[in-house]
Design an enzyme around this catalytic site. Structure first.
Site, PDB file in Angstrom:
ATOM      1  N   GLY A 100       0.046  -9.533  -6.489  1.00 50.62           N
ATOM      2  CA  GLY A 100       0.907  -9.367  -5.326  1.00 50.62           C
ATOM      3  C   GLY A 100       0.641  -8.094  -4.545  1.00 50.62           C
ATOM      4  O   GLY A 100       0.039  -7.157  -5.054  1.00 50.62           O
ATOM      5  N   ASN A 110      13.081 -13.822  -8.789  1.00 48.51           N
ATOM      6  CA  ASN A 110      12.331 -13.330  -9.956  1.00 48.51           C
ATOM      7  C   ASN A 110      12.674 -11.876 -10.260  1.00 48.51           C
ATOM      8  O   ASN A 110      11.852 -10.978 -10.128  1.00 48.51           O
ATOM      9  CB  ASN A 110      10.825 -13.476  -9.723  1.00 48.51           C
ATOM     10  CG  ASN A 110      10.461 -14.860  -9.257  1.00 48.51           C
ATOM     11  OD1 ASN A 110      10.734 -15.229  -8.122  1.00 48.51           O
ATOM     12  ND2 ASN A 110       9.893 -15.639 -10.138  1.00 48.51           N
ATOM     13  N   HIS A 127       6.547 -23.184  -5.070  1.00 52.78           N
ATOM     14  CA  HIS A 127       5.289 -22.420  -5.145  1.00 52.78           C
ATOM     15  C   HIS A 127       4.309 -23.364  -5.829  1.00 52.78           C
ATOM     16  O   HIS A 127       4.480 -23.688  -7.005  1.00 52.78           O
ATOM     17  CB  HIS A 127       5.519 -21.155  -5.965  1.00 52.78           C
ATOM     18  CG  HIS A 127       4.282 -20.373  -6.257  1.00 52.78           C
ATOM     19  ND1 HIS A 127       3.569 -19.724  -5.286  1.00 52.78           N
ATOM     20  CD2 HIS A 127       3.618 -20.130  -7.413  1.00 52.78           C
ATOM     21  CE1 HIS A 127       2.531 -19.113  -5.829  1.00 52.78           C
ATOM     22  NE2 HIS A 127       2.534 -19.347  -7.122  1.00 52.78           N
ATOM     23  N   ASP A 138       5.058 -12.430   1.864  1.00 49.23           N
ATOM     24  CA  ASP A 138       4.869 -12.473   0.417  1.00 49.23           C
ATOM     25  C   ASP A 138       4.908 -11.048  -0.139  1.00 49.23           C
ATOM     26  O   ASP A 138       4.066 -10.632  -0.924  1.00 49.23           O
ATOM     27  CB  ASP A 138       3.547 -13.163   0.052  1.00 49.23           C
ATOM     28  CG  ASP A 138       3.460 -13.477  -1.437  1.00 49.23           C
ATOM     29  OD1 ASP A 138       4.518 -13.577  -2.070  1.00 49.23           O
ATOM     30  OD2 ASP A 138       2.340 -13.596  -1.959  1.00 49.23           O
TER      31      ASP A 138
END
Lengths: 428, 313
Positions: A329, A100, A185, A310
């Protein structure tokens, strides 16, 4: 490179079932020459110096399966150099990077750029993933075969989920043919639309749109139904709820797949969001304490294979907003091990289980010869003072982005040295 | 007219962000102050000077008629200098963040900032960045404390108490800050709260907030003293929360036959603006023997005067 000798270490290498007090010898090429209880002062030439670790632990270098790097496109959040420094300070020597970026890693020419940058700027091993679908749009699959040949380790849309069932089934067929690893995901967009946190008491109280745990379960259930037909290498990136743990436990009886969990979901729950703390806006969201306990149990019972950081660096501007507008995040690669050790110190999980989920299990899923201390392998490892207390302060973080989910948390256990290919690249 | 201030009583909070933060003595303090302003607002000369020299900024990020004008009037009647920011023409449209807007306004040394924002928690964020008191005039779906306080004052004026009353709150609870603030406040003041909503518009785990949940309106209204209707936003039809206005009115609109299940002397409330013929029968809304909707608006000014006065100091 000079040979290196370490003695009096507690060596833990789950891949080779080594859990003993002993030493470690690294040869001139940076490979492991000898390891274990047989290594003692008598193996060391008298003119050579050795390091007495006085009971500190040696773990294989951690393999983190879910890491976001800002390169290309978001270098102001994190680049390969800052990422690798952050990783080394946390004992991570191999990182699987998410696609990403901007532009998205979905074609062969991007991989060349990535490999070059990763090699030139990063001191740790970078294993890039590419997206499952072009431009993360969920409709056309990328070139799994060609991308793999260029060095792509697996395929995932990262923060996105392939919603279209037909596309997903074709992805699985193609992945089967080409031996590609599919990483999902799991989140149903329709159920999770506009969601910001777990759907429950706290979301009702804070007036925030919730994300039901069903949104995760329904995608896992769908994918595992497909997997029964189209048997590819399949990994669920992260799970967050007890419903998912139960489902996976049942399906693992007859299907071959793996799954991960974020250290955030293992350590925190929705109450930690408190008064709209945007640093705890995560995906999947933090859920209830019952869910957290169920995830810990899942790890203990081998239902969950892997713990990931993560690691999603976000600059302050993206977090100094209202909860609904703030980015999702948290930055976490350098606290992954120490926060995981909390589960050992509080008696919830055995040390061996934790280290396995951080080293040999991800390496096995990725089919890489990392995360172990076998003789002849690259000497990628970390030395850990298991009991050293410290407090997480965002100003002390090595990562370029300071959005930690555990600001001011007291932790026990710190990496004191990290080695990659026998070279000491981090020292506390 | 002379306005008394009870000097011994102090408010526990610096800001009015939500009913959740208030103690019962805070609430009683605000309500008793507000009562004094009811008479003033009905008299010929409505101007006081208790806030003279103070600056009040109304910062409304969401369109609002009654709340904004109510706060504006309340400030002016207390003698404050009131400025209402027009967001449409402001820097926010140019991409300024909420925190930067807060810092800019803070530099002008206001005494009070009244905020309405579409995001839950926006007032909390803003309150961390300014030196003055922040009054929440509605944030996302989280809280609308002055609305709950004016509702409580209206009930007390009409029924002389709240403790022991059975109060139904009906409609789109999921998206409603009015419902949340009222649940906290009415529970605190000892009412029995019934929540009536189609399951699609009912927040998760609401029973843990000490209320009774109903998806059948007639059951939810049984023996109620107060029926509080909420506005149904039109966009709810687009995302399959509901099938149609017509069906919603049939099952959840307040009509005489459903109201028959409540007590004979039950009162009807609505925070406005109303959708006549969707959540409420138009004749019921205007029934002066049952509807106290106009009183709510009237007392709203008194409650906001009390809040401005208390939190300004």
């Amino acid at each position: 490179m000079k040979k290196k000798y370490f003695l009096n270490a507690n060596i833990l290498d789950p891949a080779n079932s080594i859990e003993e007090n002993g030493g470690l010898i690294i040869n001139e090429d940076g490979n492991i020459e000898a390891i274990g209880k047989k290594v003692n002062e008598n193996n060391i030439p008298s003119r050579e110096k050795y390091i007495d670790l006085k009971g500190k632990y040696i773990f294989p270098g951690l393999v983190d399966m879910r890491v976001f790097v800002g390169e290309p496109g978001y270098e102001y959040k994190e680049n390969f150099r800052t990422l690798s420094n952050a990783a080394l300070s946390g004992g991570v020597t191999s990182a699987v990077t998410m696609p990403n970026t901007n532009p998205i890693i979905d074609n062969v020419s991007m991989v060349d750029f990535l490999k070059r940058r990763g090699r030139d700027k990063s001191k740790i091993n970078i294993y890039p993933t590419a997206s499952l679908t072009k431009n993360l749009e969920g409709s056309n699959m990328t070139e799994f075969g060609l991308l793999q040949k260029k060095g792509i380790i697996g395929f995932t849309d990262g923060i996105k989920t392939v919603q279209n069932t037909r596309v997903m089934s074709r992805i699985m067929n193609s992945a089967y043919d080409l031996g590609a690893l599919v990483i999902q995901h799991a989140e149903d967009y329709y159920l999770a639309e506009n969601g910001m946190m777990n759907d429950g008491v706290i979301s009702t109280k804070l007036g925030l749109q919730g994300i039901s745990d069903v949104a995760e379960k329904i995608i896992i259930e769908r994918d595992l139904t497909l997997l029964d037909e189209f048997k590819c290498r399949y990994h669920i990136s992260q799970i967050s709820s007890s419903k998912s743990v139960k489902l996976i436990e049942e399906k693992k009886n007859f299907l071959n797949f793996s799954c991960g969990v974020s250290i955030n979901n293992l350590s925190l729950n929705e109450n930690d969001i408190g008064d709209f703390r945007t640093f705890l806006k995560l995906s999947p969201p933090l859920r209830t304490e019952e869910d957290r306990i169920s995830l810990v149990e899942g790890l203990n019972k081998n239902i969950i294979d892997v713990i990931v950081s993560d690691h999603k660096p976000e600059d302050e501007e993206q977090k100094r907003l209202t909860f609904s507008k703030a980015a999702t995040g948290s930055s976490g690669i350098e606290t992954l091990l120490a926060l995981s050790l909390e589960l050992f110190h509080n008696g919830s999980v055995k040390l061996n289980t934790i280290i396995k989920a951080l080293t040999s299990s991800p390496a096995k899923i990725l089919k890489i010869n990392k995360g172990n201390l076998k003789i002849g392998n690259d000497a990628d490892f970390c030395i850990v003072d298991l009991n050293k207390p410290w407090i997480v302060k965002n100003n002390n973080l090595v990562s370029k982005s300071k959005n930690t989910s555990i600001e001011n948390k007291k932790l026990q256990g710190k990496v004191t040295n990290t080695f990659v290919k026998g070279e000491e690249l981090y020292k506390l | 007219m002379a306005i008394k201030t009870n000097k011994a009583v102090k408010i526990s909070q610096k800001h009015l962000l939500g009913i959740q933060d208030l103690s019962i003595s805070d609430v009683n303090f605000i309500l008793s102050e507000a009562k004094q302003f009811i008479k003033l607002n009905r008299s010929e000369n409505k101007k006081l000077n208790v806030l003279s020299g103070k600056t009040q900024i109304n910062l409304f990020f969401e369109p609002s008629t009654r709340t904004q004008s109510s706060f504006e009037l309340a400030g002016k009647r207390l003698g404050a200098d009131v400025m209402s920011m027009n967001i449409v023409n402001s820097a926010i449209k140019k991409g300024e963040t909420l925190i930067d807007t807060a810092m800019t306004l803070n530099a002008m040394h206001p005494n009070l900032i009244v905020v309405r924002h579409q995001d839950s928690g926006a007032c909390n964020l803003l309150s961390q960045k300014v030196n003055c008191a922040v009054i929440n005039a509605g944030d996302g779906r989280r809280e609308h404390p002055t609305q709950a306080l004016l509702d409580a004052l209206t009930i007390i004026e009409k029924k002389e108490k709240i403790e022991g009353l059975r109060i139904a709150i009906c409609g789109d609870i999921l998206h409603s800050r009015v419902a949340r603030s009222n649940i906290y406040l009415l529970n605190m003041l000892g009412a029995e709260v019934n929540i009536v909503a189609p399951t699609n518009l009912m927040p998760k785990n609401l029973e843990k907030f000490g209320v009774n949940k109903f998806s059948d309106m007639k059951k939810g209204l049984k023996d109620c003293d107060i029926v509080m209707m909420l506005r149904l936003q039109n966009e709810r039809m687009n995302s399959s929360f509901l099938a149609s206005n017509r069906e919603y009115y049939e099952y959840y609109g307040l009509t005489p036959d459903k109201l028959d299940h409540a007590k004979k002397d039950a009162l009807i409330m609505h925070p406005g603006p109303m959708n006549r013929g969707i959540e409420i029968d138009t004749n019921l809304a205007d029934d002066i023997n049952k509807s106290v909707i106009q009183e709510q608006v009237e007392l709203g000014v008194a409650v906001r005067m009390a809040c401005l006065k208390i939190f300004c100091n």
